[in-house]
Design a protein around this motif. Structure first.
Motif, mmCIF file in Angstrom:
data_model
loop_
_atom_site.group_PDB
_atom_site.id
_atom_site.type_symbol
_atom_site.label_atom_id
_atom_site.label_comp_id
_atom_site.label_asym_id
_atom_site.label_seq_id
_atom_site.Cartn_x
_atom_site.Cartn_y
_atom_site.Cartn_z
ATOM 1 N N MET A 156 15.385 -78.963 118.588
ATOM 2 C CA MET A 156 15.222 -77.631 118.000
ATOM 3 C C MET A 156 13.831 -77.060 118.264
ATOM 4 O O MET A 156 13.649 -75.852 118.217
ATOM 5 C CB MET A 156 15.549 -77.660 116.517
ATOM 6 C CG MET A 156 17.043 -77.830 116.267
ATOM 7 S SD MET A 156 17.505 -77.931 114.543
ATOM 8 C CE MET A 156 17.057 -76.323 113.983
ATOM 9 N N LYS A 157 12.869 -77.910 118.577
ATOM 10 C CA LYS A 157 11.540 -77.437 118.954
ATOM 11 C C LYS A 157 11.587 -76.743 120.316
ATOM 12 O O LYS A 157 10.713 -75.959 120.636
ATOM 13 C CB LYS A 157 10.554 -78.609 119.024
ATOM 14 C CG LYS A 157 10.297 -79.268 117.691
ATOM 15 C CD LYS A 157 9.417 -80.484 117.862
ATOM 16 C CE LYS A 157 9.288 -81.250 116.564
ATOM 17 N NZ LYS A 157 8.537 -82.508 116.748
ATOM 18 N N LYS A 158 12.620 -77.033 121.106
ATOM 19 C CA LYS A 158 12.750 -76.484 122.450
ATOM 20 C C LYS A 158 13.693 -75.282 122.508
ATOM 21 O O LYS A 158 13.706 -74.560 123.487
ATOM 22 C CB LYS A 158 13.255 -77.565 123.403
ATOM 23 C CG LYS A 158 12.316 -78.745 123.522
ATOM 24 C CD LYS A 158 12.916 -79.819 124.396
ATOM 25 C CE LYS A 158 12.030 -81.028 124.510
ATOM 26 N NZ LYS A 158 10.875 -80.821 125.351
ATOM 27 N N GLY A 159 14.517 -75.069 121.471
ATOM 28 C CA GLY A 159 15.459 -73.966 121.428
ATOM 29 C C GLY A 159 16.643 -74.304 120.528
ATOM 30 O O GLY A 159 16.692 -75.367 119.932
ATOM 31 N N GLU A 160 17.614 -73.368 120.454
ATOM 32 C CA GLU A 160 18.812 -73.597 119.653
ATOM 33 C C GLU A 160 19.758 -74.515 120.430
ATOM 34 O O GLU A 160 20.056 -74.268 121.583
ATOM 35 C CB GLU A 160 19.501 -72.272 119.347
ATOM 36 C CG GLU A 160 18.668 -71.347 118.485
ATOM 37 C CD GLU A 160 19.367 -70.018 118.278
ATOM 38 O OE1 GLU A 160 20.557 -70.025 117.898
ATOM 39 O OE2 GLU A 160 18.723 -68.992 118.518
ATOM 40 N N VAL A 161 20.256 -75.538 119.763
ATOM 41 C CA VAL A 161 21.052 -76.574 120.425
ATOM 42 C C VAL A 161 22.530 -76.169 120.465
ATOM 43 O O VAL A 161 23.116 -75.834 119.441
ATOM 44 C CB VAL A 161 20.912 -77.919 119.687
ATOM 45 C CG1 VAL A 161 21.710 -78.992 120.383
ATOM 46 C CG2 VAL A 161 19.457 -78.318 119.565
ATOM 47 N N ILE A 162 23.112 -76.200 121.659
ATOM 48 C CA ILE A 162 24.556 -76.018 121.806
ATOM 49 C C ILE A 162 25.230 -77.381 121.871
ATOM 50 O O ILE A 162 26.167 -77.654 121.154
ATOM 51 C CB ILE A 162 24.907 -75.223 123.080
ATOM 52 C CG1 ILE A 162 24.434 -73.795 122.936
ATOM 53 C CG2 ILE A 162 26.394 -75.262 123.343
ATOM 54 C CD1 ILE A 162 24.740 -72.937 124.114
ATOM 55 N N ARG A 163 24.727 -78.218 122.766
ATOM 56 C CA ARG A 163 25.268 -79.573 122.877
ATOM 57 C C ARG A 163 24.199 -80.504 123.415
ATOM 58 O O ARG A 163 23.244 -80.076 124.054
ATOM 59 C CB ARG A 163 26.496 -79.603 123.774
ATOM 60 C CG ARG A 163 26.228 -79.154 125.187
ATOM 61 C CD ARG A 163 27.419 -79.326 126.068
ATOM 62 N NE ARG A 163 27.540 -80.756 126.344
ATOM 63 C CZ ARG A 163 28.388 -81.269 127.189
ATOM 64 N NH1 ARG A 163 29.209 -80.507 127.845
ATOM 65 N NH2 ARG A 163 28.437 -82.568 127.393
ATOM 66 N N TRP A 164 24.365 -81.784 123.144
ATOM 67 C CA TRP A 164 23.429 -82.775 123.642
ATOM 68 C C TRP A 164 24.143 -84.114 123.747
ATOM 69 O O TRP A 164 25.185 -84.325 123.130
ATOM 70 C CB TRP A 164 22.202 -82.883 122.741
ATOM 71 C CG TRP A 164 22.485 -83.321 121.345
ATOM 72 C CD1 TRP A 164 22.816 -82.530 120.288
ATOM 73 C CD2 TRP A 164 22.478 -84.662 120.837
ATOM 74 N NE1 TRP A 164 23.014 -83.290 119.162
ATOM 75 C CE2 TRP A 164 22.810 -84.608 119.478
ATOM 76 C CE3 TRP A 164 22.216 -85.895 121.406
ATOM 77 C CZ2 TRP A 164 22.902 -85.735 118.684
ATOM 78 C CZ3 TRP A 164 22.296 -87.025 120.601
ATOM 79 C CH2 TRP A 164 22.630 -86.932 119.263
ATOM 80 N N SER A 165 23.568 -84.999 124.539
ATOM 81 C CA SER A 165 24.111 -86.346 124.656
ATOM 82 C C SER A 165 23.006 -87.317 125.051
ATOM 83 O O SER A 165 22.028 -86.939 125.686
ATOM 84 C CB SER A 165 25.244 -86.401 125.688
ATOM 85 O OG SER A 165 24.777 -86.010 126.949
ATOM 86 N N ILE A 166 23.191 -88.557 124.655
ATOM 87 C CA ILE A 166 22.286 -89.634 125.042
ATOM 88 C C ILE A 166 22.818 -90.199 126.352
ATOM 89 O O ILE A 166 23.981 -90.593 126.440
ATOM 90 C CB ILE A 166 22.225 -90.738 123.973
ATOM 91 C CG1 ILE A 166 21.653 -90.197 122.672
ATOM 92 C CG2 ILE A 166 21.408 -91.934 124.484
ATOM 93 C CD1 ILE A 166 21.706 -91.185 121.515
ATOM 94 N N ILE A 167 21.976 -90.233 127.364
ATOM 95 C CA ILE A 167 22.363 -90.711 128.685
ATOM 96 C C ILE A 167 21.950 -92.165 128.883
ATOM 97 O O ILE A 167 22.671 -92.941 129.494
ATOM 98 C CB ILE A 167 21.721 -89.833 129.793
ATOM 99 C CG1 ILE A 167 22.111 -88.380 129.602
ATOM 100 C CG2 ILE A 167 22.094 -90.312 131.175
ATOM 101 C CD1 ILE A 167 23.586 -88.113 129.618
ATOM 102 N N ASP A 168 20.786 -92.544 128.346
ATOM 103 C CA ASP A 168 20.263 -93.881 128.601
ATOM 104 C C ASP A 168 19.269 -94.254 127.502
ATOM 105 O O ASP A 168 18.616 -93.388 126.931
ATOM 106 C CB ASP A 168 19.555 -93.890 129.960
ATOM 107 C CG ASP A 168 19.220 -95.277 130.466
ATOM 108 O OD1 ASP A 168 19.808 -96.255 129.973
ATOM 109 O OD2 ASP A 168 18.368 -95.377 131.367
#
Length: 66
Positions: free
Chosen positions: A30-42
Motif C-alpha cells: 500500500m506504500k506503493k499504490g492501491e493493491v489489486i492483486r498480489w502473490s508470493i513467488i519465492d
C-alpha cells in the motif's frame, strides 16, 4: 487510472509470525499504490542475516506512487 506491475523482494523478519504475513505484505504494498492483486513467488533465506527471509512479490497496483 494507471496500472503498474511490480516485482520486488521484501525483507521478512523472523519476528513477524506467519499468521501476520498477509497483513505485513499488504501494508508494504500500500506504500506503493492501491493493491489489486498480489502473490508470493519465492521465499529465500537472506545472505546478510539469518533472522531475515527474502520474499519475492509480484503485484498489480492502481495509481502507483513513483
Amino acid at each position: 487510472m494507471k496500472l503498474r506491475k511490480v516485482d520486488f523482494y521484501l525483507d521478512w523478519p523472523r519476528s513477524k509470525e506467519i499468521i501476520h504475513l498477509r497483513r505485513f505484505i499488504i501494508e508494504n504494498l500500500m506504500k506503493k499504490g492501491e493493491v489489486i492483486r498480489w502473490s508470493i513467488i519465492d521465499i529465500k533465506d537472506s545472505a546478510d542475516s539469518s533472522s531475515i527471509k527474502k520474499i519475492r512479490i509480484k503485484a498489480v497496483l492502481i495509481n502507483p506512487v513513483i
